[in-house]
Design a protein around this motif. Structure first.
Motif, mmCIF file in Angstrom:
data_model
loop_
_atom_site.group_PDB
_atom_site.id
_atom_site.type_symbol
_atom_site.label_atom_id
_atom_site.label_comp_id
_atom_site.label_asym_id
_atom_site.label_seq_id
_atom_site.Cartn_x
_atom_site.Cartn_y
_atom_site.Cartn_z
ATOM 1 N N ASN A 1 0.821 -1.208 0.000
ATOM 2 C CA ASN A 1 0.000 0.000 0.000
ATOM 3 C C ASN A 1 0.858 1.261 0.000
ATOM 4 O O ASN A 1 0.603 2.212 -0.749
ATOM 5 C CB ASN A 1 -0.925 0.000 1.222
ATOM 6 C CG ASN A 1 -2.071 -0.979 1.098
ATOM 7 O OD1 ASN A 1 -2.476 -1.344 0.002
ATOM 8 N ND2 ASN A 1 -2.607 -1.416 2.228
ATOM 9 N N ASP B 1 -14.540 3.941 3.940
ATOM 10 C CA ASP B 1 -13.324 3.832 3.134
ATOM 11 C C ASP B 1 -12.658 2.461 3.191
ATOM 12 O O ASP B 1 -11.435 2.364 3.282
ATOM 13 C CB ASP B 1 -12.315 4.907 3.548
ATOM 14 C CG ASP B 1 -11.927 4.808 5.020
ATOM 15 O OD1 ASP B 1 -12.778 4.395 5.840
ATOM 16 O OD2 ASP B 1 -10.784 5.143 5.360
ATOM 17 N N MET B 2 -13.459 1.400 3.077
ATOM 18 C CA MET B 2 -12.879 0.061 2.961
ATOM 19 C C MET B 2 -13.343 -0.570 1.655
ATOM 20 O O MET B 2 -14.353 -0.162 1.078
ATOM 21 C CB MET B 2 -13.258 -0.815 4.158
ATOM 22 C CG MET B 2 -12.733 -0.297 5.481
ATOM 23 S SD MET B 2 -12.756 -1.523 6.806
ATOM 24 C CE MET B 2 -11.148 -2.265 6.596
ATOM 25 N N ASP B 3 -12.590 -1.562 1.209
ATOM 26 C CA ASP B 3 -12.915 -2.255 -0.043
ATOM 27 C C ASP B 3 -13.988 -3.298 0.244
ATOM 28 O O ASP B 3 -13.721 -4.326 0.867
ATOM 29 C CB ASP B 3 -11.653 -2.911 -0.604
ATOM 30 C CG ASP B 3 -11.854 -3.459 -2.013
ATOM 31 O OD1 ASP B 3 -12.999 -3.851 -2.343
ATOM 32 O OD2 ASP B 3 -10.880 -3.509 -2.771
ATOM 33 N N THR C 1 -9.674 3.253 -7.377
ATOM 34 C CA THR C 1 -9.932 2.488 -6.158
ATOM 35 C C THR C 1 -11.425 2.217 -6.015
ATOM 36 O O THR C 1 -12.245 3.146 -6.107
ATOM 37 C CB THR C 1 -9.433 3.278 -4.933
ATOM 38 O OG1 THR C 1 -8.056 3.604 -5.114
ATOM 39 C CG2 THR C 1 -9.597 2.465 -3.655
ATOM 40 N N THR D 1 -14.669 2.126 -4.405
ATOM 41 C CA THR D 1 -15.123 2.941 -3.275
ATOM 42 C C THR D 1 -16.647 2.918 -3.228
ATOM 43 O O THR D 1 -17.316 3.163 -4.227
ATOM 44 C CB THR D 1 -14.640 4.392 -3.432
ATOM 45 O OG1 THR D 1 -13.235 4.400 -3.701
ATOM 46 C CG2 THR D 1 -14.919 5.182 -2.173
ATOM 47 N N ASN E 1 -12.777 10.810 -1.276
ATOM 48 C CA ASN E 1 -11.452 10.193 -1.283
ATOM 49 C C ASN E 1 -10.344 11.233 -1.208
ATOM 50 O O ASN E 1 -9.322 11.025 -0.543
ATOM 51 C CB ASN E 1 -11.276 9.326 -2.525
ATOM 52 C CG ASN E 1 -11.833 7.924 -2.348
ATOM 53 O OD1 ASN E 1 -12.401 7.613 -1.304
ATOM 54 N ND2 ASN E 1 -11.681 7.090 -3.354
ATOM 55 N N TRP F 1 -3.346 0.809 7.104
ATOM 56 C CA TRP F 1 -2.714 0.234 5.919
ATOM 57 C C TRP F 1 -2.737 -1.283 5.896
ATOM 58 O O TRP F 1 -2.464 -1.887 4.843
ATOM 59 C CB TRP F 1 -1.265 0.711 5.818
ATOM 60 C CG TRP F 1 -1.115 2.179 5.606
ATOM 61 C CD1 TRP F 1 -0.553 3.078 6.477
ATOM 62 C CD2 TRP F 1 -1.508 2.950 4.457
ATOM 63 N NE1 TRP F 1 -0.579 4.347 5.953
ATOM 64 C CE2 TRP F 1 -1.158 4.297 4.707
ATOM 65 C CE3 TRP F 1 -2.130 2.625 3.243
ATOM 66 C CZ2 TRP F 1 -1.398 5.322 3.794
ATOM 67 C CZ3 TRP F 1 -2.378 3.643 2.337
ATOM 68 C CH2 TRP F 1 -2.007 4.967 2.611
ATOM 69 N N HIS G 1 -5.255 -3.026 5.877
ATOM 70 C CA HIS G 1 -6.402 -3.392 5.045
ATOM 71 C C HIS G 1 -5.977 -3.417 3.579
ATOM 72 O O HIS G 1 -5.255 -2.526 3.110
ATOM 73 C CB HIS G 1 -7.528 -2.379 5.242
ATOM 74 C CG HIS G 1 -8.685 -2.556 4.323
ATOM 75 N ND1 HIS G 1 -9.414 -3.728 4.251
ATOM 76 C CD2 HIS G 1 -9.248 -1.708 3.406
ATOM 77 C CE1 HIS G 1 -10.376 -3.595 3.359
ATOM 78 N NE2 HIS G 1 -10.291 -2.386 2.819
ATOM 79 N N ARG H 1 -6.730 -2.267 0.748
ATOM 80 C CA ARG H 1 -7.610 -1.222 0.216
ATOM 81 C C ARG H 1 -7.756 -1.306 -1.300
ATOM 82 O O ARG H 1 -8.767 -0.864 -1.856
ATOM 83 C CB ARG H 1 -7.039 0.157 0.606
ATOM 84 C CG ARG H 1 -7.939 1.342 0.193
ATOM 85 C CD ARG H 1 -9.243 1.301 0.954
ATOM 86 N NE ARG H 1 -10.188 2.324 0.499
ATOM 87 C CZ ARG H 1 -11.091 2.143 -0.458
ATOM 88 N NH1 ARG H 1 -11.132 0.975 -1.103
ATOM 89 N NH2 ARG H 1 -11.931 3.093 -0.790
#
Length: 290
Positions: A45, A185-187, A203, A205, A258, A274, A276, A278
């Motif tokens: 990341n 803000d997570m995948d 990303t 989102t 974002n 970090w 995660h 993402r």
């Protein structure tokens, strides 16, 4: 095993923060060395988000990140058992009057809280100021699930909703005067997401923030929690509400979110979550990051 962890956290919560913090940082450095899979995620990341950094700089920030993760684990017992007075000393908050003024004017409020390592401390401190609504993801481990729920609901009259019944109930709660503590803000995969830039990377989102804001007519207030060095505790900042948000252009609104989160991260890059993955979900045809 989870009961032993809970017992350990109960014992640790009696320690002064000035003692507890370095113990947690030592745990974090150990995790940096032994949990290689998550170390690789963090470094991947950082390399993608900060291409201008050298490899040494990425590793240095990764080590600081793990030290804070260790702290967040060992200090979690404070959220579960420390008295209100101690938590109010440890976790300082600013901007409460700003949010209260919005609520007094009849404006629903979304507290947009990105995933920083001090997130749960910030959430608990917010519940000392407001009765909120929040979306709660149940944990597989029933012991940990019980204590996490306890920590998030022990002060005031908090409304924690399971993810599968969150939309309409959340909007009703906001319109009834409860701030919505929202982590956007997570995948969560491709289904509910669109691809917008985050650190210059397309990303996946979720579009929930502008959708909730539109449905409830809510003001979006950024909510950032920072861990302070050593025994200095935590700092929660409730910022200025975003002007002219949402605009009706979902992609632009999510990209704006974002960009605001990226700005916060750049102020304290070691404190973002970090570990995660993402960037797990990639656009069609693009290679995987992890």
């Amino acid at each position: 095993m989870s009961r032993l962890l809970v017992a350990l956290l109960w014992l640790l919560h009696w320690l002064p923060l000035a003692v507890l913090a370095p113990l947690g940082e030592a745990l974090g450095l150990l995790l940096y060395r032994v949990v290689s899979a998550r170390r690789k995620v963090v470094l991947t990341n950082l390399r993608h988000c900060f291409p201008e950094w050298s490899e040494g700089e990425c590793q240095q920030v990764a080590r600081r990140h793990f030290r804070l993760l260790g702290r967040s684990l060992f200090e979690r017992g404070l959220l579960w058992w420390a008295p209100r007075e101690r938590l109010e000393r440890i976790i300082r908050i600013s901007g409460v009057e700003r949010v209260q003024a919005l609520l007094d004017a009849g404006t629903p409020v979304i507290l947009m809280a990105p995933h920083f390592v001090g997130l749960d401390m910030g959430g608990t401190r917010v519940t000392m100021a407001f009765d909120i609504v929040s979306i709660y993801a149940r944990q597989r481990d029933k012991v940990i699930d019980r204590w996490l729920h306890h920590g998030r609901s022990r002060f005031g009259d908090q409304h924690l909703l399971p993810r599968d019944e969150s939309i309409r109930s959340t909007v009703r709660a906001m319109k009834a005067g409860r701030p919505f503590y929202y982590l956007p803000d997570m995948d969560h995969g491709r289904k509910e997401s669109i691809f917008v830039p985050f650190f210059g990377i397309q990303t996946a989102t979720i579009t929930g923030l502008p959708r909730f804001a539109r449905m409830a007519g809510a003001a979006v207030v950024p909510c950032q929690t920072r861990m302070l060095p050593g025994g200095a505790g935590y700092e929660v900042t409730l910022g200025e509400p975003w002007a002219d948000y949402p605009t009706g252009d979902v992609a632009a609104d999510v990209a704006h979110m974002n960009a605001e989160i990226e700005r916060m991260v750049r102020e304290a890059p070691e404190q973002y979550y970090w570990v995660h993955r993402r960037f797990k979900t990639r656009p069609e045809g693009e290679r995987r990051f992890y």
